[in-house]
Design a protein around this motif. Structure first.
Motif, mmCIF file in Angstrom:
data_model
loop_
_atom_site.group_PDB
_atom_site.id
_atom_site.type_symbol
_atom_site.label_atom_id
_atom_site.label_comp_id
_atom_site.label_asym_id
_atom_site.label_seq_id
_atom_site.Cartn_x
_atom_site.Cartn_y
_atom_site.Cartn_z
ATOM 1 N N LEU A 87 -19.557 41.156 -26.863
ATOM 2 C CA LEU A 87 -19.021 40.836 -28.179
ATOM 3 C C LEU A 87 -18.587 42.103 -28.914
ATOM 4 O O LEU A 87 -19.215 43.153 -28.772
ATOM 5 N N PRO A 88 -17.551 42.007 -29.721
ATOM 6 C CA PRO A 88 -17.081 43.174 -30.480
ATOM 7 C C PRO A 88 -17.994 43.449 -31.673
ATOM 8 O O PRO A 88 -18.760 42.600 -32.109
ATOM 9 N N SER A 89 -17.880 44.643 -32.208
ATOM 10 C CA SER A 89 -18.608 45.013 -33.425
ATOM 11 C C SER A 89 -17.797 44.551 -34.640
ATOM 12 O O SER A 89 -16.573 44.603 -34.622
ATOM 13 N N PRO A 90 -18.441 44.057 -35.706
ATOM 14 C CA PRO A 90 -19.885 43.949 -35.947
ATOM 15 C C PRO A 90 -20.485 42.611 -35.520
ATOM 16 O O PRO A 90 -21.634 42.326 -35.838
ATOM 17 N N GLU A 91 -19.716 41.779 -34.824
ATOM 18 C CA GLU A 91 -20.221 40.468 -34.425
ATOM 19 C C GLU A 91 -21.465 40.594 -33.559
ATOM 20 O O GLU A 91 -22.414 39.810 -33.687
ATOM 21 N N ASN A 92 -21.495 41.589 -32.675
ATOM 22 C CA ASN A 92 -22.651 41.747 -31.793
ATOM 23 C C ASN A 92 -23.924 42.037 -32.580
ATOM 24 O O ASN A 92 -25.002 41.536 -32.248
ATOM 25 N N ALA A 93 -23.805 42.823 -33.662
ATOM 26 C CA ALA A 93 -24.978 43.127 -34.480
ATOM 27 C C ALA A 93 -25.456 41.902 -35.245
ATOM 28 O O ALA A 93 -26.660 41.681 -35.405
ATOM 29 N N VAL A 94 -24.522 41.086 -35.725
ATOM 30 C CA VAL A 94 -24.894 39.857 -36.443
ATOM 31 C C VAL A 94 -25.671 38.928 -35.514
ATOM 32 O O VAL A 94 -26.706 38.364 -35.888
ATOM 33 N N VAL A 95 -25.188 38.767 -34.293
ATOM 34 C CA VAL A 95 -25.855 37.911 -33.314
ATOM 35 C C VAL A 95 -27.218 38.491 -32.944
ATOM 36 O O VAL A 95 -28.203 37.760 -32.787
ATOM 37 N N ALA A 96 -27.292 39.816 -32.814
ATOM 38 C CA ALA A 96 -28.563 40.459 -32.484
ATOM 39 C C ALA A 96 -29.605 40.195 -33.563
ATOM 40 O O ALA A 96 -30.769 39.880 -33.264
ATOM 41 N N ASN A 97 -29.221 40.315 -34.830
ATOM 42 C CA ASN A 97 -30.155 40.046 -35.934
ATOM 43 C C ASN A 97 -30.598 38.590 -35.934
ATOM 44 O O ASN A 97 -31.770 38.284 -36.203
ATOM 45 N N MET A 98 -29.673 37.678 -35.658
ATOM 46 C CA MET A 98 -30.011 36.261 -35.632
ATOM 47 C C MET A 98 -30.998 35.946 -34.511
ATOM 48 O O MET A 98 -32.013 35.267 -34.731
ATOM 49 N N ALA A 99 -30.711 36.456 -33.315
ATOM 50 C CA ALA A 99 -31.598 36.205 -32.178
ATOM 51 C C ALA A 99 -32.976 36.824 -32.411
ATOM 52 O O ALA A 99 -34.014 36.224 -32.095
ATOM 53 N N ALA A 100 -32.996 38.041 -32.974
ATOM 54 C CA ALA A 100 -34.273 38.709 -33.250
ATOM 55 C C ALA A 100 -35.099 37.928 -34.257
ATOM 56 O O ALA A 100 -36.326 37.834 -34.140
ATOM 57 N N SER A 101 -34.439 37.354 -35.257
ATOM 58 C CA SER A 101 -35.147 36.547 -36.254
ATOM 59 C C SER A 101 -35.809 35.344 -35.599
ATOM 60 O O SER A 101 -36.967 35.007 -35.904
ATOM 61 N N TRP A 102 -35.105 34.700 -34.690
ATOM 62 C CA TRP A 102 -35.684 33.557 -33.975
ATOM 63 C C TRP A 102 -36.883 33.990 -33.140
ATOM 64 O O TRP A 102 -37.903 33.294 -33.075
ATOM 65 N N LEU A 103 -36.759 35.140 -32.498
ATOM 66 C CA LEU A 103 -37.856 35.632 -31.665
ATOM 67 C C LEU A 103 -39.091 35.943 -32.515
ATOM 68 O O LEU A 103 -40.228 35.690 -32.097
ATOM 69 N N LEU A 104 -38.869 36.503 -33.701
ATOM 70 C CA LEU A 104 -40.003 36.790 -34.589
ATOM 71 C C LEU A 104 -40.721 35.516 -34.992
ATOM 72 O O LEU A 104 -41.957 35.493 -35.090
ATOM 73 N N GLU A 105 -39.959 34.457 -35.226
ATOM 74 C CA GLU A 105 -40.569 33.181 -35.595
ATOM 75 C C GLU A 105 -41.463 32.655 -34.483
ATOM 76 O O GLU A 105 -42.411 31.897 -34.742
ATOM 77 N N ARG A 106 -41.184 33.072 -33.251
ATOM 78 C CA ARG A 106 -41.976 32.646 -32.095
ATOM 79 C C ARG A 106 -43.036 33.676 -31.724
ATOM 80 O O ARG A 106 -43.678 33.559 -30.682
#
Length: 244
Positions: A87-106
């Motif tokens: 994914l291009p920047s900054p889309e890759n960072a947005v997706v990374a933050n979203m995925a990390a947030s889900w992982l923290l919830e778990r």
């Protein structure tokens, strides 16, 4: 059935003539666990899904799937590599933050940290702040302070406030006070219930008052009015005494 056996035999002959048909290659295939073969198949599918995703939610789900698959194979970091390649920047960072947030919830803090770090390496302020918040929870305050300062240097007000709160916890009151005042003077600062609670909890009453006054001025300007007593309505001509 005979046709199927014939095709299988032809395939085996093709393998034997290729490099994949060497004795060493055959032994390698035999030693590869079926779970690894399945994980490799899923990785290829998820990589394609990530590269062709049309929604951030789908991309984030694919990233988590890749982390799971690579984890089964004993690897770390490869999923992050694929994300920032696909994914291009900054889309890759947005997706990374979203995925990390889900992982923290778990409760998967280590996996979330890996995503935040990769996004932070690409200069994403949100990832730096999220990573710093995670490190504070783990007691890694020195590293968290450095991340807050780096994000604050780029003008991020949230980083500035989080850094000030961290300094309060460390009883570095003068440094924290200077940061709160710097935040209050910034044109990017706005009043919110979260900020209000934070300022009051840290006894930054003067800063909170300054923000209240600025918020009131902003509301008055946007409404096109000035906060002053309303003038008395003019007496209508019908109620005025007749001129003599």
């Amino acid at each position: 059935m005979a046709e199927h056996d014939s095709d299988l035999e032809n395939f085996e002959q093709l393998l034997r003539r290729s490099s994949l048909g060497t004795p060493g290659a055959r032994r390698l295939r035999q030693r590869t666990p079926a779970t690894h073969v399945e994980a490799a198949r899923k990785i290829n599918h998820l990589r394609n899904r990530l590269a062709h995703s049309t929604a951030r939610v789908d991309a984030a789900a694919a990233v988590i799937g890749l982390i799971n698959c690579f984890g089964q194979l004993g690897y770390r970091g490869q999923a992050e590599d694929l994300l920032f390649e696909a994914l291009p920047s900054p889309e890759n960072a947005v997706v990374a933050n979203m995925a990390a947030s889900w992982l923290l919830e778990r409760g998967r803090h280590e996996d979330a940290e890996g995503l935040y770090r990769r996004a932070a390496e690409y200069g994403d302020d949100t990832a730096e702040i999220n990573l710093a918040n995670l490190l504070v929870e783990q007691g890694r305050v020195e590293e968290a302070e450095a991340l807050y300062r780096r994000a604050a240097a780029s003008g991020d007000i949230s980083a500035l406030l989080n850094l000030a709160s961290l300094l309060v916890l460390q009883e570095r009151e003068e440094e924290a006070e200077a940061l709160y005042r710097r935040a209050a003077e910034s044109e990017k600062m706005y009043l919110s219930s979260d900020l209000d609670d934070r300022l009051v909890a840290n006894r930054r009453y003067e800063v909170a008052q300054a923000l209240y006054e600025r918020a009131a001025e902003t509301v008055e300007r946007s409404a096109g009015t000035i906060n002053r007593p309303a003038e008395e309505s003019a007496t209508s001509a019908d109620n005025r005494p007749a001129s003599e």
